[in-house]
Scaffold this motif. Structure first.
Motif, short mmCIF file in Angstrom:
data_model
loop_
_atom_site.label_atom_id
_atom_site.label_comp_id
_atom_site.label_asym_id
_atom_site.label_seq_id
_atom_site.Cartn_x
_atom_site.Cartn_y
_atom_site.Cartn_z
N MET A 161 39.87 45.37 34.69
CA MET A 161 39.11 44.79 33.59
C MET A 161 37.65 45.22 33.79
SD MET A 161 40.95 41.01 33.49
CE MET A 161 39.75 40.32 32.36
N LEU A 162 37.13 46.02 32.86
CA LEU A 162 35.80 46.61 33.00
C LEU A 162 34.88 46.18 31.87
CD1 LEU A 162 36.67 50.31 33.98
CD2 LEU A 162 36.40 48.32 35.48
N GLU B 270 31.94 41.73 29.36
CA GLU B 270 32.78 40.58 29.01
C GLU B 270 33.86 40.36 30.06
OE1 GLU B 270 35.57 38.95 25.31
OE2 GLU B 270 34.55 40.89 25.16
N ALA B 271 34.45 41.45 30.55
CA ALA B 271 35.49 41.33 31.57
C ALA B 271 34.92 40.77 32.87
CB ALA B 271 36.12 42.70 31.82
N ASN B 272 33.77 41.28 33.29
CA ASN B 272 33.16 40.77 34.52
C ASN B 272 32.85 39.28 34.41
OD1 ASN B 272 33.18 43.40 35.54
ND2 ASN B 272 31.10 43.83 34.82
N HIS B 273 32.30 38.89 33.27
CA HIS B 273 31.97 37.47 33.08
C HIS B 273 33.24 36.62 33.05
CE1 HIS B 273 29.44 34.13 31.77
NE2 HIS B 273 30.37 33.83 30.89
N PHE B 274 34.29 37.11 32.43
CA PHE B 274 35.55 36.37 32.34
C PHE B 274 36.08 36.08 33.74
CE2 PHE B 274 40.12 35.99 32.10
CZ PHE B 274 40.37 35.27 30.93
N ILE B 275 36.08 37.08 34.61
CA ILE B 275 36.67 36.92 35.94
C ILE B 275 35.79 36.10 36.87
CG2 ILE B 275 37.33 38.18 38.04
CD1 ILE B 275 38.30 40.46 36.24
N TYR C 289 38.16 43.75 38.93
CA TYR C 289 37.00 44.22 38.18
C TYR C 289 36.27 45.21 39.08
CZ TYR C 289 33.53 41.30 40.69
OH TYR C 289 32.71 40.74 41.63
N CYS C 290 35.46 46.06 38.50
CA CYS C 290 34.82 47.13 39.28
C CYS C 290 33.37 47.28 38.81
CB CYS C 290 35.59 48.44 39.12
SG CYS C 290 34.84 49.84 40.00
N SER C 291 32.44 46.77 39.60
CA SER C 291 31.03 46.87 39.23
C SER C 291 30.57 48.32 39.21
CB SER C 291 30.18 46.05 40.20
OG SER C 291 30.43 46.42 41.54
#
Length: 483
Positions: free
Chosen positions: A89-90, A93-98, A384-386
Protein backbone atom coordinates in the motif's frame (compact mmCIF):
# COMPACT_ATOMS: atom_id res chain seq x y z
CA UNK A 1 -16.41 -16.25 54.32
CA UNK A 2 -13.53 -13.85 53.83
CA UNK A 3 -14.14 -10.17 54.58
CA UNK A 4 -10.91 -9.00 52.97
CA UNK A 5 -11.18 -6.59 50.10
CA UNK A 6 -10.28 -8.06 46.73
CA UNK A 7 -6.76 -7.35 45.61
CA UNK A 8 -6.37 -4.47 43.21
CA UNK A 9 -5.99 -5.69 39.64
CA UNK A 10 -2.47 -5.65 38.31
CA UNK A 11 -1.49 -4.20 34.95
CA UNK A 12 1.10 -6.91 34.38
CA UNK A 13 0.27 -8.40 31.02
CA UNK A 14 1.26 -11.77 29.66
CA UNK A 15 4.10 -11.58 27.14
CA UNK A 16 3.22 -12.42 23.55
CA UNK A 17 3.24 -15.97 22.29
CA UNK A 18 6.63 -17.33 21.29
CA UNK A 19 7.13 -17.71 17.55
CA UNK A 20 9.05 -20.60 16.05
CA UNK A 21 12.53 -19.75 14.78
CA UNK A 22 12.50 -22.83 12.53
CA UNK A 23 12.59 -21.39 8.99
CA UNK A 24 10.91 -24.43 7.45
CA UNK A 25 7.95 -24.08 9.82
CA UNK A 26 7.70 -20.40 8.94
CA UNK A 27 7.68 -21.20 5.23
CA UNK A 28 5.02 -23.87 5.69
CA UNK A 29 2.87 -21.47 7.71
CA UNK A 30 3.11 -18.86 4.95
CA UNK A 31 1.89 -21.38 2.37
CA UNK A 32 -1.01 -22.47 4.59
CA UNK A 33 -1.97 -18.85 5.21
CA UNK A 34 -2.06 -18.07 1.51
CA UNK A 35 -4.39 -21.01 0.88
CA UNK A 36 -6.76 -19.84 3.63
CA UNK A 37 -6.71 -16.22 2.44
CA UNK A 38 -7.45 -17.20 -1.16
CA UNK A 39 -10.37 -19.35 -0.06
CA UNK A 40 -11.93 -16.32 1.62
CA UNK A 41 -11.24 -13.85 -1.17
CA UNK A 42 -8.86 -12.63 -3.83
CA UNK A 43 -5.69 -10.64 -3.37
CA UNK A 44 -5.51 -7.14 -4.91
CA UNK A 45 -4.25 -7.13 -8.52
CA UNK A 46 -0.59 -7.64 -9.36
CA UNK A 47 1.85 -10.31 -10.53
CA UNK A 48 0.91 -13.57 -8.79
CA UNK A 49 3.15 -16.04 -10.63
CA UNK A 50 6.33 -17.43 -9.12
CA UNK A 51 9.37 -15.61 -10.48
CA UNK A 52 12.84 -15.98 -9.01
CA UNK A 53 14.02 -13.11 -11.22
CA UNK A 54 11.38 -10.76 -9.80
CA UNK A 55 12.15 -11.95 -6.26
CA UNK A 56 15.84 -11.19 -6.72
CA UNK A 57 15.09 -7.77 -8.22
CA UNK A 58 12.89 -6.89 -5.27
CA UNK A 59 15.57 -8.11 -2.89
CA UNK A 60 18.29 -5.97 -4.51
CA UNK A 61 16.51 -3.07 -6.26
CA UNK A 62 12.83 -2.89 -5.27
CA UNK A 63 12.09 0.74 -6.19
CA UNK A 64 11.59 0.32 -9.97
CA UNK A 65 9.21 -2.61 -9.50
CA UNK A 66 7.19 -0.99 -6.71
CA UNK A 67 6.83 2.34 -8.49
CA UNK A 68 5.93 0.61 -11.76
CA UNK A 69 3.23 -1.45 -10.02
CA UNK A 70 1.95 1.70 -8.32
CA UNK A 71 1.62 3.38 -11.73
CA UNK A 72 -0.20 0.35 -13.13
CA UNK A 73 -2.51 -0.57 -10.25
CA UNK A 74 -2.73 2.44 -7.95
CA UNK A 75 -2.09 2.62 -4.20
CA UNK A 76 -2.78 -1.05 -3.42
CA UNK A 77 -1.45 -4.09 -5.26
CA UNK A 78 -0.01 -7.57 -4.70
CA UNK A 79 3.26 -9.07 -5.80
CA UNK A 80 4.52 -12.60 -5.24
CA UNK A 81 7.90 -12.59 -3.52
CA UNK A 82 9.49 -16.03 -3.51
CA UNK A 83 6.87 -18.34 -2.00
CA UNK A 84 3.99 -16.04 -1.03
CA UNK A 85 2.18 -12.88 -2.14
CA UNK A 86 2.69 -9.59 -0.33
CA UNK A 87 0.28 -6.66 -0.50
CA UNK A 88 1.83 -3.21 -0.85
CA UNK A 89 0.00 0.00 0.00
CA UNK A 90 1.78 3.13 -1.25
CA UNK A 91 1.15 6.86 -1.13
CA UNK A 92 -0.03 9.34 1.50
CA UNK A 93 -3.51 7.90 2.00
CA UNK A 94 -2.16 4.36 2.34
CA UNK A 95 0.53 5.39 4.81
CA UNK A 96 -1.99 7.27 6.92
CA UNK A 97 -4.45 4.36 6.81
CA UNK A 98 -1.88 1.88 8.14
CA UNK A 99 -0.03 4.02 10.68
CA UNK A 100 -2.67 6.43 12.03
CA UNK A 101 -6.25 5.79 10.94
CA UNK A 102 -6.46 2.00 11.33
CA UNK A 103 -3.40 0.54 13.08
CA UNK A 104 -5.70 -1.91 14.85
CA UNK A 105 -6.00 -3.82 11.57
CA UNK A 106 -2.35 -4.87 11.73
CA UNK A 107 0.25 -6.64 13.82
CA UNK A 108 4.00 -6.18 13.60
CA UNK A 109 5.02 -9.42 15.32
CA UNK A 110 3.60 -11.79 12.73
CA UNK A 111 5.20 -9.84 9.87
CA UNK A 112 8.85 -10.05 8.86
CA UNK A 113 9.67 -8.14 12.05
CA UNK A 114 9.26 -11.53 13.67
CA UNK A 115 12.57 -12.52 12.08
CA UNK A 116 14.27 -10.14 14.53
CA UNK A 117 12.94 -11.88 17.66
CA UNK A 118 15.83 -14.37 18.02
CA UNK A 119 18.18 -11.42 18.64
CA UNK A 120 15.98 -8.60 19.91
CA UNK A 121 13.36 -10.54 21.85
CA UNK A 122 10.04 -8.90 22.69
CA UNK A 123 10.96 -5.23 22.22
CA UNK A 124 8.87 -2.42 20.78
CA UNK A 125 9.46 -3.62 17.20
CA UNK A 126 8.09 -7.11 17.80
CA UNK A 127 5.12 -6.67 20.15
CA UNK A 128 1.56 -5.44 19.66
CA UNK A 129 -1.66 -4.28 21.30
CA UNK A 130 -1.83 -3.69 25.07
CA UNK A 131 1.55 -5.28 25.76
CA UNK A 132 3.18 -2.81 23.39
CA UNK A 133 1.22 0.17 24.70
CA UNK A 134 2.24 -0.56 28.31
CA UNK A 135 5.90 -0.94 27.35
CA UNK A 136 5.88 2.31 25.39
CA UNK A 137 4.17 4.15 28.25
CA UNK A 138 6.87 3.01 30.67
CA UNK A 139 9.69 3.91 28.28
CA UNK A 140 8.54 7.36 27.21
CA UNK A 141 10.23 9.31 30.06
CA UNK A 142 13.59 7.91 28.91
CA UNK A 143 13.16 9.78 25.62
CA UNK A 144 11.86 13.11 26.79
CA UNK A 145 13.76 16.13 25.59
CA UNK A 146 15.60 16.56 28.89
CA UNK A 147 16.94 13.01 28.74
CA UNK A 148 18.09 13.40 25.14
CA UNK A 149 19.81 16.65 26.15
CA UNK A 150 21.68 14.71 28.83
CA UNK A 151 22.89 12.25 26.17
CA UNK A 152 24.40 15.06 24.09
CA UNK A 153 27.46 15.12 26.36
CA UNK A 154 28.17 11.47 25.49
CA UNK A 155 27.67 12.24 21.79
CA UNK A 156 30.12 15.16 21.86
CA UNK A 157 32.64 13.19 23.93
CA UNK A 158 32.69 10.39 21.37
CA UNK A 159 32.39 12.49 18.22
CA UNK A 160 35.28 14.83 19.08
CA UNK A 161 38.13 12.27 19.01
CA UNK A 162 36.54 10.39 16.11
CA UNK A 163 36.52 13.55 13.97
CA UNK A 164 40.01 14.55 15.12
CA UNK A 165 41.27 11.17 13.88
CA UNK A 166 40.37 12.12 10.29
CA UNK A 167 43.31 13.62 8.41
CA UNK A 168 43.25 15.77 5.24
CA UNK A 169 44.09 13.66 2.21
CA UNK A 170 42.89 10.47 3.88
CA UNK A 171 40.37 8.23 2.11
CA UNK A 172 37.89 6.88 4.63
CA UNK A 173 34.91 4.55 4.46
CA UNK A 174 32.49 7.03 5.98
CA UNK A 175 29.85 4.37 6.58
CA UNK A 176 32.29 2.23 8.57
CA UNK A 177 33.60 5.29 10.42
CA UNK A 178 30.11 6.41 11.42
CA UNK A 179 29.11 2.88 12.32
CA UNK A 180 31.95 2.71 14.80
CA UNK A 181 31.08 6.13 16.22
CA UNK A 182 27.37 5.32 16.50
CA UNK A 183 28.18 2.09 18.34
CA UNK A 184 30.38 3.95 20.83
CA UNK A 185 27.62 6.52 21.41
CA UNK A 186 25.13 3.70 21.91
CA UNK A 187 27.41 1.98 24.41
CA UNK A 188 27.62 5.14 26.51
CA UNK A 189 24.17 6.71 26.07
CA UNK A 190 22.04 3.55 25.90
CA UNK A 191 23.94 0.97 27.95
CA UNK A 192 26.08 3.23 30.10
CA UNK A 193 29.21 1.21 29.25
CA UNK A 194 32.70 2.41 28.46
CA UNK A 195 33.29 1.29 24.85
CA UNK A 196 37.01 0.95 25.60
CA UNK A 197 36.52 -1.40 28.55
CA UNK A 198 37.58 -4.79 27.18
CA UNK A 199 35.48 -6.85 29.57
CA UNK A 200 32.15 -5.19 28.83
CA UNK A 201 31.87 -2.20 26.53
CA UNK A 202 34.22 -3.39 23.80
CA UNK A 203 32.91 -6.95 24.01
CA UNK A 204 29.29 -5.79 23.84
CA UNK A 205 30.03 -3.63 20.79
CA UNK A 206 31.86 -6.46 19.03
CA UNK A 207 29.19 -9.06 19.66
CA UNK A 208 26.30 -6.78 18.85
CA UNK A 209 27.84 -6.01 15.45
CA UNK A 210 28.54 -9.71 14.93
CA UNK A 211 24.98 -10.70 15.82
CA UNK A 212 23.46 -7.92 13.74
CA UNK A 213 25.46 -9.06 10.75
CA UNK A 214 23.19 -12.10 10.54
CA UNK A 215 20.39 -9.88 9.25
CA UNK A 216 22.53 -8.35 6.53
CA UNK A 217 23.26 -11.58 4.69
CA UNK A 218 21.19 -13.10 1.88
CA UNK A 219 17.91 -14.70 2.89
CA UNK A 220 18.89 -18.24 1.87
CA UNK A 221 21.95 -18.12 4.14
CA UNK A 222 19.75 -17.18 7.08
CA UNK A 223 17.90 -20.47 6.65
CA UNK A 224 21.00 -22.52 7.46
CA UNK A 225 21.37 -24.10 10.90
CA UNK A 226 24.09 -26.13 12.55
CA UNK A 227 27.71 -25.55 13.62
CA UNK A 228 29.56 -22.67 11.92
CA UNK A 229 26.37 -21.44 10.23
CA UNK A 230 25.54 -17.70 10.38
CA UNK A 231 22.71 -18.65 12.75
CA UNK A 232 25.04 -20.36 15.22
CA UNK A 233 27.38 -17.35 15.22
CA UNK A 234 24.47 -15.02 15.92
CA UNK A 235 23.25 -17.24 18.80
CA UNK A 236 26.73 -17.36 20.32
CA UNK A 237 27.07 -13.57 20.22
CA UNK A 238 23.56 -13.20 21.66
CA UNK A 239 24.64 -15.31 24.63
CA UNK A 240 27.61 -13.02 25.32
CA UNK A 241 25.39 -9.94 25.06
CA UNK A 242 22.83 -11.47 27.41
CA UNK A 243 25.50 -12.14 30.02
CA UNK A 244 26.70 -8.54 29.86
CA UNK A 245 23.26 -6.90 29.81
CA UNK A 246 21.70 -9.08 32.52
CA UNK A 247 24.78 -8.49 34.67
CA UNK A 248 24.38 -4.73 34.27
CA UNK A 249 20.68 -4.92 35.13
CA UNK A 250 21.42 -6.88 38.32
CA UNK A 251 24.17 -4.46 39.32
CA UNK A 252 21.98 -1.39 38.86
CA UNK A 253 19.09 -2.91 40.76
CA UNK A 254 21.37 -3.82 43.62
CA UNK A 255 23.18 -0.48 43.69
CA UNK A 256 20.99 2.22 42.06
CA UNK A 257 22.68 5.51 41.24
CA UNK A 258 20.38 8.47 40.45
CA UNK A 259 23.29 10.24 38.77
CA UNK A 260 23.41 7.64 35.99
CA UNK A 261 21.42 8.92 33.00
CA UNK A 262 21.96 6.18 30.43
CA UNK A 263 18.81 4.56 29.03
CA UNK A 264 19.48 1.17 30.65
CA UNK A 265 19.64 2.73 34.11
CA UNK A 266 16.44 4.64 33.47
CA UNK A 267 14.60 1.53 32.30
CA UNK A 268 15.65 -0.26 35.49
CA UNK A 269 14.00 2.45 37.55
CA UNK A 270 10.93 3.57 35.58
CA UNK A 271 7.41 2.54 36.61
CA UNK A 272 3.95 2.75 35.08
CA UNK A 273 0.95 4.44 36.72
CA UNK A 274 0.29 1.31 38.81
CA UNK A 275 3.85 1.39 40.17
CA UNK A 276 5.06 -1.58 38.15
CA UNK A 277 8.27 -1.69 36.20
CA UNK A 278 9.88 -3.98 33.69
CA UNK A 279 11.11 -7.48 34.40
CA UNK A 280 14.78 -8.25 33.71
CA UNK A 281 13.88 -9.86 30.38
CA UNK A 282 11.72 -6.91 29.36
CA UNK A 283 14.57 -4.50 30.07
CA UNK A 284 16.98 -6.68 28.11
CA UNK A 285 14.64 -6.92 25.11
CA UNK A 286 13.88 -3.20 25.02
CA UNK A 287 17.55 -2.22 25.27
CA UNK A 288 18.53 -4.63 22.50
CA UNK A 289 15.76 -3.23 20.32
CA UNK A 290 16.90 0.34 20.95
CA UNK A 291 20.46 -0.64 20.08
CA UNK A 292 19.29 -2.13 16.79
CA UNK A 293 16.97 0.73 15.86
CA UNK A 294 19.25 3.57 16.87
CA UNK A 295 22.65 2.32 15.77
CA UNK A 296 21.80 1.36 12.19
CA UNK A 297 19.53 4.28 11.42
CA UNK A 298 21.90 7.00 12.65
CA UNK A 299 24.78 5.43 10.76
CA UNK A 300 22.90 5.29 7.48
CA UNK A 301 21.37 8.75 7.73
CA UNK A 302 24.65 10.51 8.45
CA UNK A 303 26.35 8.61 5.62
CA UNK A 304 23.69 9.47 3.07
CA UNK A 305 23.73 13.09 4.23
CA UNK A 306 27.47 13.38 3.58
CA UNK A 307 27.00 11.70 0.18
CA UNK A 308 24.44 14.32 -0.86
CA UNK A 309 26.41 17.23 0.59
CA UNK A 310 29.46 16.21 -1.44
CA UNK A 311 27.28 16.51 -4.54
CA UNK A 312 25.74 19.85 -3.51
CA UNK A 313 28.39 22.38 -2.37
CA UNK A 314 25.78 25.15 -2.39
CA UNK A 315 23.91 23.32 0.37
CA UNK A 316 27.15 22.93 2.35
CA UNK A 317 27.74 26.66 2.08
CA UNK A 318 24.30 27.46 3.46
CA UNK A 319 24.76 24.99 6.30
CA UNK A 320 28.09 26.53 7.24
CA UNK A 321 26.68 30.05 7.14
CA UNK A 322 23.92 28.93 9.52
CA UNK A 323 26.20 27.12 11.93
CA UNK A 324 28.75 29.95 11.99
CA UNK A 325 25.98 32.43 12.78
CA UNK A 326 24.39 30.27 15.48
CA UNK A 327 27.35 28.44 17.02
CA UNK A 328 30.33 30.67 16.32
CA UNK A 329 32.63 27.66 16.37
CA UNK A 330 31.28 26.22 19.62
CA UNK A 331 30.12 22.63 20.01
CA UNK A 332 26.40 22.26 19.25
CA UNK A 333 23.85 21.72 22.01
CA UNK A 334 20.28 20.48 21.79
CA UNK A 335 18.70 23.93 22.24
CA UNK A 336 20.43 25.45 19.24
CA UNK A 337 20.20 22.27 17.15
CA UNK A 338 16.44 22.12 17.61
CA UNK A 339 15.46 25.78 17.67
CA UNK A 340 18.00 27.88 15.82
CA UNK A 341 19.18 25.83 12.84
CA UNK A 342 16.16 25.40 10.54
CA UNK A 343 18.19 24.82 7.38
CA UNK A 344 19.92 21.85 9.02
CA UNK A 345 16.45 20.47 9.76
CA UNK A 346 15.47 20.91 6.12
CA UNK A 347 18.57 19.09 4.92
CA UNK A 348 17.94 16.22 7.32
CA UNK A 349 14.29 15.99 6.25
CA UNK A 350 15.30 15.77 2.60
CA UNK A 351 17.91 13.09 3.35
CA UNK A 352 15.26 11.07 5.18
CA UNK A 353 12.88 11.51 2.28
CA UNK A 354 15.34 10.05 -0.19
CA UNK A 355 16.87 7.47 2.15
CA UNK A 356 14.53 6.54 5.02
CA UNK A 357 16.57 3.96 6.97
CA UNK A 358 13.48 2.06 8.09
CA UNK A 359 12.43 1.95 4.46
CA UNK A 360 9.61 -0.55 4.74
CA UNK A 361 6.82 -1.11 7.26
CA UNK A 362 5.92 -4.81 7.26
CA UNK A 363 2.62 -5.76 8.82
CA UNK A 364 0.21 -8.66 8.94
CA UNK A 365 -3.51 -8.06 8.71
CA UNK A 366 -5.37 -9.30 11.80
CA UNK A 367 -8.75 -8.06 10.58
CA UNK A 368 -10.47 -7.93 7.21
CA UNK A 369 -10.53 -4.41 5.79
CA UNK A 370 -11.12 -2.48 2.58
CA UNK A 371 -8.86 0.08 0.96
CA UNK A 372 -8.76 1.61 -2.50
CA UNK A 373 -11.70 -0.47 -3.67
CA UNK A 374 -10.12 -3.78 -2.67
CA UNK A 375 -10.80 -6.12 0.23
CA UNK A 376 -7.86 -7.46 2.23
CA UNK A 377 -8.38 -10.66 4.20
CA UNK A 378 -6.93 -11.18 7.66
CA UNK A 379 -3.73 -13.17 7.61
CA UNK A 380 -2.33 -11.41 4.52
CA UNK A 381 1.08 -9.74 4.63
CA UNK A 382 0.72 -5.99 4.08
CA UNK A 383 3.62 -3.55 3.66
CA UNK A 384 3.82 0.18 3.34
CA UNK A 385 7.08 1.55 1.93
CA UNK A 386 8.25 5.05 2.76
CA UNK A 387 11.15 4.75 0.33
CA UNK A 388 8.75 4.30 -2.60
CA UNK A 389 6.04 6.65 -1.30
CA UNK A 390 8.59 9.46 -0.93
CA UNK A 391 9.34 9.18 -4.66
CA UNK A 392 5.82 9.58 -6.02
CA UNK A 393 6.08 12.60 -8.34
CA UNK A 394 2.53 13.81 -7.71
CA UNK A 395 3.51 14.32 -4.08
CA UNK A 396 7.19 15.26 -4.45
CA UNK A 397 7.89 16.77 -7.90
CA UNK A 398 11.27 15.84 -9.38
CA UNK A 399 11.50 13.15 -6.70
CA UNK A 400 15.09 12.05 -7.37
CA UNK A 401 16.49 15.56 -6.88
CA UNK A 402 17.97 16.66 -3.55
CA UNK A 403 16.05 19.82 -2.67
CA UNK A 404 16.06 20.74 1.04
CA UNK A 405 13.72 23.68 0.34
CA UNK A 406 10.88 21.16 0.00
CA UNK A 407 10.83 21.20 3.78
CA UNK A 408 10.43 24.81 4.69
CA UNK A 409 7.95 25.06 7.54
CA UNK A 410 5.16 26.17 5.22
CA UNK A 411 5.76 23.54 2.53
CA UNK A 412 6.11 20.74 5.07
CA UNK A 413 2.84 21.73 6.73
CA UNK A 414 1.11 21.69 3.34
CA UNK A 415 2.02 18.07 2.57
CA UNK A 416 -0.89 15.58 2.55
CA UNK A 417 -1.30 13.46 5.66
CA UNK A 418 0.92 10.41 5.36
CA UNK A 419 3.10 11.87 2.60
CA UNK A 420 6.26 11.94 4.70
CA UNK A 421 6.75 8.98 7.04
CA UNK A 422 10.46 8.27 7.66
CA UNK A 423 9.67 7.43 11.30
CA UNK A 424 6.30 5.78 10.80
CA UNK A 425 3.32 7.46 12.38
CA UNK A 426 0.58 7.34 14.96
CA UNK A 427 1.00 5.70 18.32
CA UNK A 428 3.92 3.62 17.04
CA UNK A 429 6.02 6.44 15.65
CA UNK A 430 9.70 5.81 16.41
CA UNK A 431 10.24 6.37 20.13
CA UNK A 432 13.89 7.29 19.57
CA UNK A 433 13.18 9.83 16.83
CA UNK A 434 14.51 12.84 18.77
CA UNK A 435 17.59 10.93 19.98
CA UNK A 436 18.49 9.83 16.46
CA UNK A 437 17.88 13.21 14.86
CA UNK A 438 19.98 14.92 17.52
CA UNK A 439 22.85 12.49 17.01
CA UNK A 440 22.89 12.94 13.23
CA UNK A 441 22.63 16.73 13.36
CA UNK A 442 25.30 16.99 16.03
CA UNK A 443 27.84 14.78 14.24
CA UNK A 444 27.14 16.41 10.87
CA UNK A 445 27.62 19.89 12.35
CA UNK A 446 30.86 18.95 14.08
CA UNK A 447 32.18 17.41 10.87
CA UNK A 448 31.38 20.52 8.82
CA UNK A 449 32.98 22.77 11.44
CA UNK A 450 36.33 21.03 10.96
CA UNK A 451 36.67 19.54 7.47
CA UNK A 452 35.17 18.70 4.10
CA UNK A 453 34.30 15.30 2.67
CA UNK A 454 34.44 14.76 -1.08
CA UNK A 455 33.32 11.89 -3.29
CA UNK A 456 35.97 9.87 -5.09
CA UNK A 457 35.99 10.48 -8.87
CA UNK A 458 34.26 7.80 -10.88
CA UNK A 459 32.72 6.10 -7.84
CA UNK A 460 28.98 5.48 -7.72
CA UNK A 461 26.82 4.52 -4.76
CA UNK A 462 24.45 1.58 -4.72
CA UNK A 463 21.82 1.33 -1.98
CA UNK A 464 21.22 -1.96 -0.22
CA UNK A 465 18.09 -2.69 1.82
CA UNK A 466 18.84 -5.09 4.65
CA UNK A 467 18.35 -4.67 7.50
CA UNK A 468 18.12 -0.91 6.94
CA UNK A 469 19.02 1.24 3.94
CA UNK A 470 22.77 1.60 3.63
CA UNK A 471 25.38 2.11 0.89
CA UNK A 472 26.44 -1.19 -0.64
CA UNK A 473 30.04 -1.86 0.30
CA UNK A 474 30.32 1.32 2.37
CA UNK A 475 31.02 4.84 1.09
CA UNK A 476 34.60 5.84 0.35
CA UNK A 477 35.18 9.60 0.68
CA UNK A 478 38.26 11.83 0.71
CA UNK A 479 38.90 14.02 3.72
CA UNK A 480 39.79 17.63 2.82
CA UNK A 481 40.63 20.60 5.03
CA UNK A 482 37.91 23.06 5.93
CA UNK A 483 37.62 25.52 3.03
Amino acid sequence: MSTESPAAPTRRLQPPQTLSDNPLRRLAEDVRTEIVVRRRGAYPPGPADFSMGRTLRIAHDPLPILLSLYEEHGPIFSVRILHHPVIFMLGPEANHFITVAHPENFHWRESSFGDLIPLLGDGLLTIDDAYHDRAREIMMPAFHREQVAASVAAMVAEATPAIESLRPGQVVDLYGWMRGLAMRIAMRALLGLDPDEAGKGAAAAHHFERALGFYGIDFHLRLLRGPRSPWSKMVASRAVLDEIVYGEIAHRRADPDPARLDILSLLVGVRDEAGEGFSEKEIRDQVMTLMFAGHDTSTSTLTFMMHELARHPDVVERLREEQDRVLGGEAPDIDRLEREMPYLDMVLDEVLRLYPPAWIGPRRAVRDFEFGGHRVERGAYVNYCSWASHRIPEVFPDPEAFIPERFTRERKAALPRGAYVPFGGGRRICIGKRFGQTEVKLVATMLLQRLRLDALPGRTMTVRQMPTLSPEGGLQMRVLPHA
